[in-house]
Write a protein that holds these residues in place. Structure first.
Motif, PDB file in Angstrom:
ATOM      1  N   ARG A 134      39.601   0.944  16.215  1.00  0.00           N
ATOM      2  CA  ARG A 134      40.388   0.306  15.162  1.00  0.00           C
ATOM      3  C   ARG A 134      41.539  -0.525  15.719  1.00  0.00           C
ATOM      4  NH1 ARG A 134      44.809   2.309  10.844  1.00  0.00           N
ATOM      5  NH2 ARG A 134      44.610   0.536   9.459  1.00  0.00           N
ATOM      6  N   GLY A 137      39.814  -2.670  19.170  1.00  0.00           N
ATOM      7  CA  GLY A 137      38.524  -3.340  19.071  1.00  0.00           C
ATOM      8  C   GLY A 137      37.549  -2.983  20.175  1.00  0.00           C
ATOM      9  N   ARG A 247      33.065  -7.734  17.263  1.00  0.00           N
ATOM     10  CA  ARG A 247      34.505  -7.942  17.110  1.00  0.00           C
ATOM     11  C   ARG A 247      34.975  -7.655  15.685  1.00  0.00           C
ATOM     12  NH1 ARG A 247      35.103 -12.771  14.540  1.00  0.00           N
ATOM     13  NH2 ARG A 247      33.350 -14.237  14.622  1.00  0.00           N
ATOM     14  N   SER A 248      34.044  -7.537  14.732  1.00  0.00           N
ATOM     15  CA  SER A 248      34.421  -7.288  13.342  1.00  0.00           C
ATOM     16  C   SER A 248      34.814  -5.839  13.091  1.00  0.00           C
ATOM     17  CB  SER A 248      33.267  -7.656  12.407  1.00  0.00           C
ATOM     18  OG  SER A 248      32.946  -9.019  12.512  1.00  0.00           O
ATOM     19  N   ASP A 250      37.277  -3.958  14.102  1.00  0.00           N
ATOM     20  CA  ASP A 250      38.682  -3.679  13.784  1.00  0.00           C
ATOM     21  C   ASP A 250      39.019  -4.133  12.367  1.00  0.00           C
ATOM     22  OD1 ASP A 250      40.204  -6.509  15.549  1.00  0.00           O
ATOM     23  OD2 ASP A 250      38.249  -6.290  14.572  1.00  0.00           O
TER      24      ASP A 250
END
Length: 259
Positions: A134, A137, A247-248, A250
């Motif tokens: 979170r 990342g 990368r999404s 977080d």
């Protein structure tokens, strides 16, 4: 697409094992009973209800559908399923290895793997990895493999419906009924089905799949500190399906309810 009898049986086997491992209902209508020892097969079949599936040791390792007393579907398996490194083969088709969560970052995934927390240290490692994902990342990459299943994942959240109260029953070698190998004690072999269901329905909170290895109040407190945690788990599922770039994670984990 028309499925053959063999393919339908294979699908049912895979769905039943997934429900047993995760504690989350699949398309199996009833409960999945997983037996460590075949000694309890007859007793379990006597209390099984319509829609249940029983997974039990079978030296013959049958490749077709088998039934127990009362016509209960029985999935046979060979091998052992207790310690890290153990493997089982279901119906001669589906092979799974068992591993410890704390070893996950160091594993090379070459086949289907079930990752079990097994200890309070394993639970702490899983929560810590979620924090790292979170805030920084950074993910434990094997978690994103479609070949990896996380044991008792449903126990990090609350049941979605009353039907989830008895999605699985692990039957130990000494005759205990538990919600997973390390989970809540539901009863013992010889107890009526209604007694097991009553216990499952009365104690459906978070952490029930880890009741034997961690203080549930402490785990509840840790999860309360992470109101985004269920979104994190959902994001892992989305990423495993390849729907979003890694990368999404977080963004998804920081927005409860988005997934």
């Amino acid at each position: 697409m028309i499925r053959t009898t063999a393919s339908r049986h294979s699908h049912r086997t895979a769905a039943a094992f997934q429900q047993y491992v995760t504690g989350r209902r699949t398309d199996v209508a009833g409960a999945v009973f997983f037996l460590e020892a075949s000694d309890h097969l007859d007793a379990v079949c006597r209390i099984a209800a319509r829609g249940d599936v029983v997974v039990a040791p079978s030296p013959a390792d049958p490749r077709g559908g088998a039934t127990g007393a009362g016509g209960v579907p029985v999935v046979g398996y060979s091998g052992s399923w207790r310690e890290p490194g153990d493997e089982i083969r279901l119906d001669g088709r589906h092979t799974f290895a068992l591993q410890d969560y704390v070893a996950l970052p160091f594993l090379s995934i070459t086949g289907r793997v079930v990752v079990r927390q097994r200890t309070a240290k394993g639970i702490a490692a899983f929560l810590g990895d979620a924090d790292t994902a979170r805030y920084f990342g950074v993910l434990v990459s094997p978690l994103l493999s479609s070949a990896v299943m996380l044991d008792s994942g449903a126990s990090f959240g609350r049941p979605r419906s009353a039907d989830d109260a008895l999605a699985r029953v692990h039957v130990t070698a000494d005759g205990e009924y538990r919600d997973g190998a390390d989970g809540l004690l539901l009863g013992r072999v010889g107890d009526a089905r209604s007694e097991i269901e009553k216990t499952g329905a009365a104690d459906g909170g978070r952490g029930r799949g880890f009741a034997r290895i961690v203080d549930r109040e402490l785990l509840e407190a840790e999860l309360d500190r992470r109101p985004w945690f269920e979104s994190y788990l959902a994001a892992i599922g989305v990423l495993r399906r390849g729907s979003l770039p890694a990368r999404s994670i977080d963004l998804l984990a920081s927005e409860p309810g988005r997934v």
